[in-house]
Design a protein around this motif. Structure first.
Motif, PDB file in Angstrom:
ATOM      1  N   ASN A   1       0.804  -1.231   0.000  1.00  0.00           N
ATOM      2  CA  ASN A   1       0.000   0.000   0.000  1.00  0.00           C
ATOM      3  C   ASN A   1       0.836   1.279   0.000  1.00  0.00           C
ATOM      4  O   ASN A   1       0.377   2.306   0.499  1.00  0.00           O
ATOM      5  CB  ASN A   1      -0.982   0.024   1.185  1.00  0.00           C
TER       6      ASN A   1
ATOM      7  N   GLU B   1       1.657   3.123  -2.618  1.00  0.00           N
ATOM      8  CA  GLU B   1       1.097   4.113  -3.550  1.00  0.00           C
ATOM      9  C   GLU B   1      -0.189   4.759  -3.037  1.00  0.00           C
ATOM     10  O   GLU B   1      -0.574   5.828  -3.494  1.00  0.00           O
ATOM     11  CB  GLU B   1       0.865   3.501  -4.938  1.00  0.00           C
ATOM     12  N   THR B   2      -0.860   4.152  -2.055  1.00  0.00           N
ATOM     13  CA  THR B   2      -2.095   4.732  -1.515  1.00  0.00           C
ATOM     14  C   THR B   2      -1.875   5.436  -0.180  1.00  0.00           C
ATOM     15  O   THR B   2      -2.824   5.934   0.407  1.00  0.00           O
ATOM     16  CB  THR B   2      -3.168   3.635  -1.323  1.00  0.00           C
ATOM     17  N   SER B   3      -0.636   5.492   0.290  1.00  0.00           N
ATOM     18  CA  SER B   3      -0.373   6.138   1.578  1.00  0.00           C
ATOM     19  C   SER B   3      -0.481   7.652   1.425  1.00  0.00           C
ATOM     20  O   SER B   3      -0.172   8.202   0.366  1.00  0.00           O
ATOM     21  CB  SER B   3       1.011   5.758   2.103  1.00  0.00           C
TER      22      SER B   3
ATOM     23  N   LYS C   1       0.532   9.950  -1.818  1.00  0.00           N
ATOM     24  CA  LYS C   1      -0.622  10.458  -2.558  1.00  0.00           C
ATOM     25  C   LYS C   1      -0.827  11.957  -2.369  1.00  0.00           C
ATOM     26  O   LYS C   1      -1.113  12.674  -3.323  1.00  0.00           O
ATOM     27  CB  LYS C   1      -1.864   9.692  -2.104  1.00  0.00           C
ATOM     28  N   LEU C   2      -0.688  12.443  -1.147  1.00  0.00           N
ATOM     29  CA  LEU C   2      -0.982  13.845  -0.854  1.00  0.00           C
ATOM     30  C   LEU C   2       0.257  14.734  -0.827  1.00  0.00           C
ATOM     31  O   LEU C   2       0.196  15.898  -1.183  1.00  0.00           O
ATOM     32  CB  LEU C   2      -1.721  13.956   0.492  1.00  0.00           C
TER      33      LEU C   2
ATOM     34  N   SER D   1      -0.195   2.039   4.414  1.00  0.00           N
ATOM     35  CA  SER D   1      -1.386   2.805   4.037  1.00  0.00           C
ATOM     36  C   SER D   1      -1.652   4.014   4.934  1.00  0.00           C
ATOM     37  O   SER D   1      -2.341   4.943   4.522  1.00  0.00           O
ATOM     38  CB  SER D   1      -2.617   1.892   4.030  1.00  0.00           C
TER      39      SER D   1
END
Length: 195
Positions: free
Chosen positions: A109, A111-113, A117-118, A148
Motif C-alpha cells: 500500500n 502508492e495509496t499512503s 498520494k498527498l 497505508s
C-alpha cells in the motif's frame, strides 16, 4: 519445500571441484545432536531454488537416502560470474526449540499512503529483513509492512509491526526504523516559491 541431497565422503578443494564439474554442489548439514554431515546437491535445482524467496525463509525438508530431516538454509556461496552455487550450509532444526533467523519484509500500500498520494513524499526502506525468534512451525515466509497510514515525515518502527503469533523480533532493546518517508528537497523549495 523439499530438497534432495546425497551423502558425500570426499572433501577438499579437488573433490569439490570434481563434484561441481559433474553438476553437483557440495554442502554441509550441522547443528542438533548429530555430527556435521557432508552432502552433495543437484547444482541446477539448487540454483533455481535459491531464486525463490520461500527457500531462504522457511523450514526445508531435506531428504538424504530416504530419511528426511528439517533444516534451514544458513549460508551459500555463489561463483563471481557463472550461474554456479559453490557451497551451501544447512542447519538442523528441532521442532521444540526456538530458532533465530532473518525473515523478509514485504511492503504494501505504498502508492495509496498519504505520504505519497498527498505530499509526493519518497518512501525509503531502511530494513528489508528482520531478525526474529520463533518455533520452526511458526516461522513466517515473510512479514507484511502496511504503509497505508504513513504520513510525510513519519517513520515505521519495529514496535509498530503486527507480528504473527509466536514470533518475536530480536532487536536487542532497540526500536529499529523500518521505513521513512520524506519530501524531496526540490519539491519543498518549489512549494515555497509557489506561495
Amino acid at each position: 519445500m523439499k530438497v534432495v541431497a546425497f551423502n558425500r565422503t570426499l572433501q577438499g578443494t579437488g573433490a569439490s571441484r570434481r563434484l561441481r564439474k559433474a553438476g553437483q554442489t557440495p554442502g554441509i548439514i550441522y547443528g542438533g545432536t548429530e555430527a556435521p554431515k557432508l552432502i552433495a546437491l543437484d547444482g541446477n535445482a539448487l540454483w533455481h531454488a535459491l531464486k525463490k524467496e520461500a527457500f531462504h525463509g522457511s523450514v526445508l525438508d531435506l531428504e538424504i537416502d530416504g530419511a528426511t530431516q528439517q533444516v534451514l538454509l544458513r549460508d551459500f556461496q555463489m561463483h563471481a560470474f557463472k550461474q554456479l552455487v559453490l557451497h551451501a550450509d544447512f542447519q538442523r532444526v528441532d521442532a521444540s526449540q526456538k530458532i533465530h533467523t532473518k525473515v523478509a519484509l514485504h511492503f504494501t500500500n505504498a502508492e495509496t499512503s498519504p505520504a505519497v498520494k498527498l505530499s509526493a513524499a519518497v518512501i525509503s526502506h531502511v530494513l528489508n529483513e528482520l531478525d526474529v525468534s520463533c518455533l520452526p512451525g511458526q516461522l513466517p515466509e515473510f512479514i507484511e509492512v502496511d504503509l497505508s497510514k504513513l504520513e510525510a515525515g513519519q517513520s515505521i518502527h519495529v514496535n509498530d509491526l503486527t507480528l504473527p503469533e509466536g514470533v518475536t523480533a530480536v532487536t536487542h532493546g532497540q526500536n529499529l526504523t523500518i521505513v521513512t518517508s520524506s519530501i524531496p528537497r526540490g519539491a519543498v523549495s518549489a512549494d515555497a516559491a509557489a506561495e
